[in-house]
Design an enzyme around this catalytic site. Structure first.
Site, PDB file in Angstrom:
ATOM      1  N   HIS A  17     -69.790 -15.597  35.024  1.00  0.00           N
ATOM      2  CA  HIS A  17     -70.223 -14.299  34.412  1.00  0.00           C
ATOM      3  C   HIS A  17     -70.427 -13.160  35.564  1.00  0.00           C
ATOM      4  O   HIS A  17     -71.183 -13.581  36.796  1.00  0.00           O
ATOM      5  CB  HIS A  17     -71.463 -14.457  33.380  1.00  0.00           C
ATOM      6  CG  HIS A  17     -72.755 -14.731  34.007  1.00  0.00           C
ATOM      7  ND1 HIS A  17     -73.456 -15.722  33.209  1.00  0.00           N
ATOM      8  CD2 HIS A  17     -73.525 -14.230  34.783  1.00  0.00           C
ATOM      9  CE1 HIS A  17     -74.600 -15.714  33.925  1.00  0.00           C
ATOM     10  NE2 HIS A  17     -74.541 -14.655  34.962  1.00  0.00           N
TER      11      HIS A  17
ATOM     12  N   ASN B 238     -71.180 -20.002  35.534  1.00  0.00           N
ATOM     13  CA  ASN B 238     -69.848 -20.099  34.355  1.00  0.00           C
ATOM     14  C   ASN B 238     -69.119 -18.827  34.758  1.00  0.00           C
ATOM     15  O   ASN B 238     -68.094 -18.481  33.880  1.00  0.00           O
ATOM     16  CB  ASN B 238     -70.254 -20.056  33.153  1.00  0.00           C
ATOM     17  CG  ASN B 238     -71.201 -18.637  32.636  1.00  0.00           C
ATOM     18  OD1 ASN B 238     -71.308 -17.802  33.466  1.00  0.00           O
ATOM     19  ND2 ASN B 238     -71.554 -18.825  31.414  1.00  0.00           N
TER      20      ASN B 238
ATOM     21  N   GLU C 247     -70.180 -12.928  29.651  1.00  0.00           N
ATOM     22  CA  GLU C 247     -69.871 -14.343  29.755  1.00  0.00           C
ATOM     23  C   GLU C 247     -68.728 -14.568  29.305  1.00  0.00           C
ATOM     24  O   GLU C 247     -68.047 -13.715  29.018  1.00  0.00           O
ATOM     25  CB  GLU C 247     -70.986 -14.861  28.581  1.00  0.00           C
ATOM     26  CG  GLU C 247     -72.433 -14.663  28.521  1.00  0.00           C
ATOM     27  CD  GLU C 247     -73.258 -15.819  29.624  1.00  0.00           C
ATOM     28  OE1 GLU C 247     -72.334 -16.106  30.466  1.00  0.00           O
ATOM     29  OE2 GLU C 247     -74.413 -15.800  29.370  1.00  0.00           O
TER      30      GLU C 247
ATOM     31  N   ASP D  82     -78.066  -4.849  33.760  1.00  0.00           N
ATOM     32  CA  ASP D  82     -78.302  -5.509  32.464  1.00  0.00           C
ATOM     33  C   ASP D  82     -79.784  -5.411  32.265  1.00  0.00           C
ATOM     34  O   ASP D  82     -80.489  -5.168  33.067  1.00  0.00           O
ATOM     35  CB  ASP D  82     -77.711  -6.795  32.330  1.00  0.00           C
ATOM     36  CG  ASP D  82     -77.666  -7.496  33.957  1.00  0.00           C
ATOM     37  OD1 ASP D  82     -78.665  -7.278  34.465  1.00  0.00           O
ATOM     38  OD2 ASP D  82     -76.886  -8.430  34.162  1.00  0.00           O
TER      39      ASP D  82
END
Length: 251
Positions: free
Chosen positions: A136, A134, A141, A63
């Site tokens: 990811h 969370n 996400e 990323d």
């Protein structure tokens, strides 16, 4: 899915390094962020003692932030150069990072090209992953679909807050990124996820024991046949007793 639990992050990283070294000379998927740092340190030590050579290895980063100059010290272009290319002895011309700069139309077009470049290289042999609090993976996400490809995404507020520690002010923290998609990640031949610390324990439990679905993107890893989680005891602390002892789990 195999689960390896060690007392410390360093010990877990050493086991992960054992799984990654076989990719030398092939194609390695490169995670960014804090999670893979102990793994890269373990690999760097092996490069230094001559036990592995990544000089002919190709690397594809997961990323990159959108709107951040590649020369910015917190861009993933810079972090990959600092943590991977130099210490692991990669040739800079053989390491690729998604493009996050330029107009949004340019960013979107180059994101589509990124999947094609991975395919042209023969696909990823070993994909290194971390996991967000969370759930990811990459910057996929919650809400990311299993068939998602490399694309521009909005970062969740919790991710932005977590990333703010790397920037001088809240206004500097990027709110978008380009990330390999879930389907891009799952095309790797094998996947090694590293996680440490109690802050990751809830996400690890959701990935391993929760339902497979978009609420926890890391849960999609259970659809892959060759996934190993290398965890320290704190990251594994919310798993069931059998799983904390290193048992595997299926979908």
């Amino acid at each position: 899915m195999r689960i390896i639990v060690r007392d410390t992050a360093v010990e877990a990283a050493e086991h992960a390094a054992d799984l990654v070294v076989d990719s030398a000379g092939g194609v390695l998927g490169l995670a960014t962020g804090s999670s893979p740092q102990p793994l890269y340190a373990a690999l760097a030590a092996r490069v230094a003692d001559g036990s592995v050579d990544f000089g002919r290895t190709r690397g594809f980063a997961l990323d990159e932030y959108v709107g951040l100059d590649p020369a910015h010290p917190e861009s993933y272009h810079s972090i990959i150069a600092r943590d991977v290319i130099g210490p692991l002895g990669f040739s800079p011309s053989r390491v690729f990072v998604p493009a996050g700069s330029g107009t949004l139309d340019e960013v979107d077009a180059r994101a589509l090209d990124y999947d094609a470049a991975i395919a042209a290289a023969g696909g990823v042999d070993v994909q290194i992953l971390g996991i967000g609090s969370n759930g990811h993976i990459g910057f996929n996400e919650p809400g990311s679909a299993a068939d998602s490809v490399t694309r521009r995404v909005d970062l969740a507020p919790s991710t932005i807050a977590a990333n703010s520690r790397f920037f001088r002010s809240a206004g500097e923290v990027p709110v978008q990124a380009v990330t390999q998609g879930i389907s891009t990640i799952l095309r790797a031949r094998s996947i090694v996820l590293v996680a440490s610390g109690a802050a990751k324990a809830r996400a690890v439990r959701a990935a391993v024991e929760g339902p497979v679905g978009e609420s926890c993107p890391a849960s999609f890893l259970r659809l892959h046949d060759e996934v190993t989680l290398c965890l320290d005891s704190a990251a594994a602390s919310q798993l069931g007793v059998g799983l904390r002892s290193g048992a595997g789990v299926g979908a």
